[in-house]
Each structure stands twice: as structure tokens, then as C-alpha cells.
Write an enzyme that holds these catalytic residues in place. Structure first.
Site, PDB file in Angstrom:
ATOM      1  N   LYS A 124     -60.600  93.250  50.161  1.00  0.00           N
ATOM      2  CA  LYS A 124     -59.402  93.037  51.101  1.00  0.00           C
ATOM      3  C   LYS A 124     -58.987  94.577  51.298  1.00  0.00           C
ATOM      4  O   LYS A 124     -58.986  95.316  50.437  1.00  0.00           O
ATOM      5  CB  LYS A 124     -58.195  92.266  50.302  1.00  0.00           C
ATOM      6  CG  LYS A 124     -57.229  91.629  51.186  1.00  0.00           C
ATOM      7  CD  LYS A 124     -57.746  90.291  51.901  1.00  0.00           C
ATOM      8  CE  LYS A 124     -57.107  89.786  52.906  1.00  0.00           C
ATOM      9  NZ  LYS A 124     -57.590  88.593  53.209  1.00  0.00           N
ATOM     10  N   ASP A 164     -56.889  89.663  59.193  1.00  0.00           N
ATOM     11  CA  ASP A 164     -56.086  89.195  58.565  1.00  0.00           C
ATOM     12  C   ASP A 164     -54.637  89.167  59.331  1.00  0.00           C
ATOM     13  O   ASP A 164     -54.615  89.543  60.384  1.00  0.00           O
ATOM     14  CB  ASP A 164     -56.030  89.770  57.068  1.00  0.00           C
ATOM     15  CG  ASP A 164     -55.141  88.682  56.144  1.00  0.00           C
ATOM     16  OD1 ASP A 164     -55.953  87.849  55.539  1.00  0.00           O
ATOM     17  OD2 ASP A 164     -54.102  88.899  55.693  1.00  0.00           O
ATOM     18  N   PHE A 237     -47.326  81.454  63.990  1.00  0.00           N
ATOM     19  CA  PHE A 237     -47.936  81.031  65.611  1.00  0.00           C
ATOM     20  C   PHE A 237     -48.916  82.190  65.823  1.00  0.00           C
ATOM     21  O   PHE A 237     -49.298  82.429  66.964  1.00  0.00           O
ATOM     22  CB  PHE A 237     -47.116  81.126  66.427  1.00  0.00           C
ATOM     23  CG  PHE A 237     -45.909  82.392  66.680  1.00  0.00           C
ATOM     24  CD1 PHE A 237     -46.353  83.446  67.261  1.00  0.00           C
ATOM     25  CD2 PHE A 237     -44.758  82.247  65.753  1.00  0.00           C
ATOM     26  CE1 PHE A 237     -45.532  84.737  67.133  1.00  0.00           C
ATOM     27  CE2 PHE A 237     -43.942  83.494  65.797  1.00  0.00           C
ATOM     28  CZ  PHE A 237     -44.344  84.700  66.306  1.00  0.00           C
ATOM     29  N   GLY A 238     -49.705  82.765  64.556  1.00  0.00           N
ATOM     30  CA  GLY A 238     -50.691  83.645  64.872  1.00  0.00           C
ATOM     31  C   GLY A 238     -51.948  82.954  65.066  1.00  0.00           C
ATOM     32  O   GLY A 238     -52.106  81.503  65.195  1.00  0.00           O
ATOM     33  N   ASN A 239     -52.882  83.797  64.626  1.00  0.00           N
ATOM     34  CA  ASN A 239     -54.531  83.304  64.955  1.00  0.00           C
ATOM     35  C   ASN A 239     -54.767  81.820  63.982  1.00  0.00           C
ATOM     36  O   ASN A 239     -55.120  80.901  64.570  1.00  0.00           O
ATOM     37  CB  ASN A 239     -55.593  84.181  64.512  1.00  0.00           C
ATOM     38  CG  ASN A 239     -56.709  83.923  64.499  1.00  0.00           C
ATOM     39  OD1 ASN A 239     -57.324  83.638  63.640  1.00  0.00           O
ATOM     40  ND2 ASN A 239     -57.461  83.838  65.773  1.00  0.00           N
ATOM     41  N   VAL A 240     -54.184  81.713  62.745  1.00  0.00           N
ATOM     42  CA  VAL A 240     -54.321  80.831  61.920  1.00  0.00           C
ATOM     43  C   VAL A 240     -53.758  79.416  62.285  1.00  0.00           C
ATOM     44  O   VAL A 240     -54.322  78.163  62.479  1.00  0.00           O
ATOM     45  CB  VAL A 240     -54.291  81.148  60.665  1.00  0.00           C
ATOM     46  CG1 VAL A 240     -54.389  79.985  59.348  1.00  0.00           C
ATOM     47  CG2 VAL A 240     -55.041  82.310  60.139  1.00  0.00           C
ATOM     48  N   ALA A 241     -52.370  79.682  62.815  1.00  0.00           N
ATOM     49  CA  ALA A 241     -51.628  78.706  63.277  1.00  0.00           C
ATOM     50  C   ALA A 241     -52.220  77.952  64.312  1.00  0.00           C
ATOM     51  O   ALA A 241     -52.192  76.757  64.565  1.00  0.00           O
ATOM     52  CB  ALA A 241     -50.100  79.202  63.153  1.00  0.00           C
ATOM     53  N   TRP A 242     -52.545  78.908  65.574  1.00  0.00           N
ATOM     54  CA  TRP A 242     -53.193  78.601  66.545  1.00  0.00           C
ATOM     55  C   TRP A 242     -54.313  77.651  66.403  1.00  0.00           C
ATOM     56  O   TRP A 242     -54.443  76.392  67.070  1.00  0.00           O
ATOM     57  CB  TRP A 242     -53.678  79.786  67.404  1.00  0.00           C
ATOM     58  CG  TRP A 242     -54.289  79.435  68.715  1.00  0.00           C
ATOM     59  CD1 TRP A 242     -53.861  79.048  69.819  1.00  0.00           C
ATOM     60  CD2 TRP A 242     -55.577  79.726  68.916  1.00  0.00           C
ATOM     61  NE1 TRP A 242     -55.168  79.107  70.537  1.00  0.00           N
ATOM     62  CE2 TRP A 242     -56.192  79.569  69.967  1.00  0.00           C
ATOM     63  CE3 TRP A 242     -56.714  80.250  67.860  1.00  0.00           C
ATOM     64  CZ2 TRP A 242     -57.514  79.575  70.363  1.00  0.00           C
ATOM     65  CZ3 TRP A 242     -57.869  80.716  68.309  1.00  0.00           C
ATOM     66  CH2 TRP A 242     -58.363  80.369  69.664  1.00  0.00           C
TER      67      TRP A 242
HETATM   68  N1  GLU Z   1     -58.807  87.191  56.225  1.00  0.00           N
HETATM   69  C1  GLU Z   1     -59.450  86.127  55.835  1.00  0.00           C
HETATM   70  C2  GLU Z   1     -59.404  85.414  54.630  1.00  0.00           C
HETATM   71  O1  GLU Z   1     -58.141  85.412  53.993  1.00  0.00           O
HETATM   72  C3  GLU Z   1     -60.766  86.078  56.728  1.00  0.00           C
HETATM   73  C4  GLU Z   1     -61.530  87.381  55.924  1.00  0.00           C
HETATM   74  C5  GLU Z   1     -62.927  87.521  56.373  1.00  0.00           C
HETATM   75  O2  GLU Z   1     -63.229  86.856  57.439  1.00  0.00           O
HETATM   76  O3  GLU Z   1     -63.755  88.367  55.967  1.00  0.00           O
HETATM   77  O4  GLU Z   1     -60.014  84.820  54.176  1.00  0.00           O
END
Ligand code: GLU
Length: 447
Positions: A124, A164, A237-242
Site C-alpha cells: 500500500k 484507492d 460517492f467515489g468510485n467504490v460507492a458508484w
Molecule cells: N485499493 C484497493 C484495495 O483496497 C485496490 C487495490 C488494487 O487494485 O491493487 O484493495
């Protein structure tokens, strides 16, 4: 293993790293019983080694803003555990980013990636750069400056960053452009989440949210329920919520609330296609205000400042934003309002007290490392396509994502089924991920 002894040591070594210590404690408490049935793990000091990252890079990121002023941010990459494959995990750009946050995320990522069935280690990174209010040109200059430092530590077979919080397709594009210039390498597999014309996987933007809903469907089926007609409150309302809102709506559920740092936007009739599309504009604006949704669709929505999505009556709660965004009081409010299921889509979205409240009240609960693993899994599929220089159709990727989410659900059931027949998804996910990484470490000797 004695969890308290290990935690006392770790707290002394890393004082103040609260999110990291929280994440470690949760995993260790879940795996303690299984671990102690394996003397070979204890002998090889697997846990003592696993709670320390393989290595951490920290660096200065200096860039020039639109006023011509020099700005200085901190940059990091935590290569947490490479036992089962190259380091893999996102980059987070957010003003609150610090080493503790990225260590917690890298630690979680290690187990999450192990759950995906793909050979990816955990990593990360990110920066305390705050994208809110920045122009597109400022975002580009920052991304370029960030990659200037990072490029030598990453590679398609060593460490593959992705998005992320605060990092989406636009940021990945700017970083990849700079990587190519610096490395003189045109291997697209060095980053995932790329645009679909230059090595990106179709469906990667949707994958975290889609995968979360596939997992939720499996969990509901196992409990004898169907998602059709259920109401969902989600945060962010970002990528994940969308992605989550898109798939939930497609499956016949009704998303009745989304939220942001400024408050909650209730949508009593359920979110529409136009509103879901508008979420993308809200993210691209860098304003970070959910009130914009209510301003755009005043007749169908109601904005309340300072309130969370968890104040809205719903069957299912889906935290999709940030760690510890759902606390004990929120959990109690949800339970009092009749919520009976919570699938954590954000990483460590619920506090330990909130999880305890859910579990002791018989609420179906599943942790982020299982629920949101579809995102990194689809990144893994993107790496495969890049390595083979091919591109799969949306259907091929979606079928593989379905299969992976089903496998993760099965692993949780296998390791999480309790003597009374109930499934503890927290234990299930932690033990399944741990066993794979621990076995690999054992077989690779002391290193
Ligand atoms: N940030 C995302 C996660 O928390 C995706 C990480 C990725 O695709 O490498 O899993």
C-alpha cells in the site's frame, strides 16, 4: 501465541500507530485458536514476522501549485508481505494519510489478496496530498512528482500500485505517463486501474462495488434471503460507492441514501441512473460534497448536514468510504432502525465496537477484506492480461470476478462456520487469508 504479549510488544515498538494496531489485533484475535493448533507456525515465529512490513519507503514530494508556490508532501510505499507474489495494493491520496494508516492498509491487503485466489503479495502507498479543491493541472503535477520518486521501487513483477481513496483513473494515467518517461519501460503491468485503451481492464472501475454486491448476494442466499426489493444505505460517492450503487440497483435493491463528509443525501424513491452518473461528476469536481447531489436533484432527495448514512432506515448498510466510518453508536442506531445486514466495503470501515454490536445482535456482518476484494482481484486479472498482451471482454472479466467472489465467500464459510452453525465472516476471512500466507512463509524459510 499469546495475543496480548504480541500486542504489548508491537505497541511499544510502534506507539501511536492506532489504525495499524487495531487491524493487527483484529486478525490475531481471529486466528489465535487455529494458530495454536500449529506448533510449526509458532516455531517459525510466523506471526512475529508477519506483523512487520518487508520494507517501507518514505520520500518527499515537492511540486508547484497554480499560484507558483512550492508545496511539500510526504510520500510512502509500504511493501508489506511478498510471500505469495509481487506486492500489490493501492495508493491513497488524502490529507490524513500517515504511516500508521498505510501499514494498516498494507497488512489488510496481504490477507485480502490471499483470499482472491491469485498470487499477489500485500502493499500500500500514498501521500498526505489533499486533492480537495485542487485543479486538474495541480493533480497532474503532484502525480508526476510522486512517480519521480516511486518509479525505481515498483515494477510488474515486484510491486504493482493501483488506486484507492483519492486515486482513480485520472491519477493512474498521470502516474503511468511519468513512469514511462523515467523508466523507459512500456510495460503496462506496472500499475493497474489504467484506461481501457492503454492496458486497463474493462470493468476495473466498477469491480470493487460489483464484487461487493456479488459477495453480498452470496451472503444473503446463504441466509435464505434475496436482495430484490431491499433498501440500502451507503456512504461515500467515489468510485467504490458508484460501483456498489450501480450493481445494487441492477440487482433490484433500492439505494436510499449516500453520504459525504458534509452530511447525508436521502433518496426515498431509490437512486436513479442519472444520479449514479452524476456521482462521477461529483468525484471529478474535487469538491467532496454530497450536498451537490441534492442541489442537482432537489425534488427526489433531501440533504441533512452533519448526519451519516447510518441515520437512515435501511435493510443493509454498506460503508464504502473510510476506515472507522461506522462506530458503535452508528451500529446501535442502525440496529434500532431495523437494519439486519452490514457488508463492509471500505477497508476496516467499522470500529471493533461496532462489529461487536452487530455480531451480538445477530446482524449479518462481513468484513472489508472479503467484501471489497473484487477490486484488487480485477487488478490481478489486469496484470494477467498485461503479461499476456491480451484484452478480455467485459463478460470474461465479470465471469471471473463472479467466480472469485464466490470462492471468497466459500472460504469464509469453510473457516468461519461455528459449532452452532452460524458463520463468523470476520474469523472466516482472517483465517482463510492467514493460512495461505503463513504456509507460504513456512515453506520459504526464515527470510
Ligand atoms: N485499493 C484497493 C484495495 O483496497 C485496490 C487495490 C488494487 O487494485 O491493487 O484493495
Amino acid at each position: 501465541m499469546n495475543v496480548q504479549n504480541i500486542m504489548t510488544n508491537l505497541e511499544a515498538k510502534h506507539p501511536g500507530e492506532n489504525e495499524f494496531l487495531q487491524a493487527v489485533r483484529e486478525v490475531l484475535e481471529s486466528i489465535e485458536e487455529v494458530y495454536n493448533q500449529h506448533p510449526e507456525f509458532e516455531k517459525a515465529k510466523i506471526v512475529e514476522r508477519m506483523v512487520e512490513p518487508d520494507r517501507v519507503f518514505t520520500f518527499r514530494v515537492a511540486w508547484v501549485d497554480d499560484n507558483g508556490d512550492v508545496q511539500t508532501n510526504l510520500g510512502y510505499r509500504v511493501q508489506f508481505n511478498g510471500a505469495i507474489g509481487p506486492y500489490k495494493g493501492g495508493l491513497r491520496f488524502h490529507k490524513a494519510v500517515n504511516l500508521s494508516m498505510l501499514k494498516f492498509l498494507g497488512f489488510e491487503q496481504t490477507f485480502k489478496n490471499a483470499l482472491t485466489t491469485l498470487p499477489m503479495g500485500g502493499g500500500k502507498g500514498g501521500s498526505d496530498f489533499d486533492p480537495v479543491g485542487k485543479s486538474d493541472a495541480e493533480i497532474m503535477r503532484f502525480c508526476q512528482a510522486f512517480m519521480w520518486e516511486l518509479w525505481q521501487n515498483i515494477g510488474p513483477d515486484t510491486d504493482v500500485p493501483a488506486g484507492d481513496v483519492g486515486v482513480g483513473g485520472r491519477e493512474i494515467g498521470y502516474m503511468y505517463g511519468m513512469y514511462k518517461k523515467l523508466a523507459r519501460e512500456y510495460n503496462t503491468g506496472v500499475l493497474t486501474g489504467k484506461g481501457s485503451t492503454w492496458g486497463g481492464s474493462i470493468l476495473r472501475p466498477e469491480a470493487t462495488g460489483f464484487g461487493a454486491l456479488y459477495f453480498t448476494e452470496h451472503l444473503l442466499h446463504k441466509a435464505g434471503k434475496d436482495i430484490k426489493g431491499l433498501t440500502i444505505a451507503l456512504s461515500g460517492f467515489g468510485n467504490v460507492a458508484w460501483g456498489a450503487a450501480t450493481k445494487a440497483t441492477e440487482l433490484g435493491a433500492k439505494v436510499v441514501a449516500i453520504s459525504g463528509p458534509d452530511g447525508v443525501c436521502e433518496i426515498p424513491g431509490g437512486i436513479t441512473k442519472e444520479m449514479i452518473d452524476y456521482m462521477l461528476e461529483m468525484r471529478a469536481s474535487n469538491r467532496n460534497k454530497v450536498e451537490d447531489m441534492a442541489t442537482k436533484f432537489p425534488a427526489a432527495t433531501k440533504f441533512t448536514a452533519g448526519k451519516k448514512a447510518w441515520s437512515v432506515k435501511c435493510d443493509i448498510a454498506l460503508p464504502c468510504a473510510f476506515q472507522n466510518e461506522l462506530n458503535e453508536a452508528d451500529a446501535k442506531e442502525l440496529i434500532a432502525n431495523g437494519t439486519w445486514c452490514c457488508c463492509e466495503v471500505s477497508n476496516m470501515g467499522c470500529t471493533p465496537e461496532a462489529i461487536h454490536a452487530f455480531q451480538t445482535n445477530g446482524i449479518l456482518f462481513a468484513p472489508g477484506k472479503a467484501v471489497n476484494a473484487g477490486g484488487v482481484a480485477t487488478s490481478g486479472l489486469e496484470m494477467t492480461q498485461n503479461a499476456a498482451h491480451i484484452s478480455w471482454s467485459a463478460k470474461e472479466v465479470d465471469d471471473k470476478l463472479h467466480f472469485i467472489m464466490e470462492s471468497i465467500h466459500e472460504a469464509c464459510v469453510k473457516y468461519g462456520t461455528q459449532p452452532d452453525g452460524k458463520i463468523d465472516y470476520v474469523k472466516g476471512a482472517n483465517i482463510a487469508g492467514f493460512m495461505k500466507v503463513a504456509q507460504a512463509m513456512l515453506e520459504q524459510g526464515v527470510c
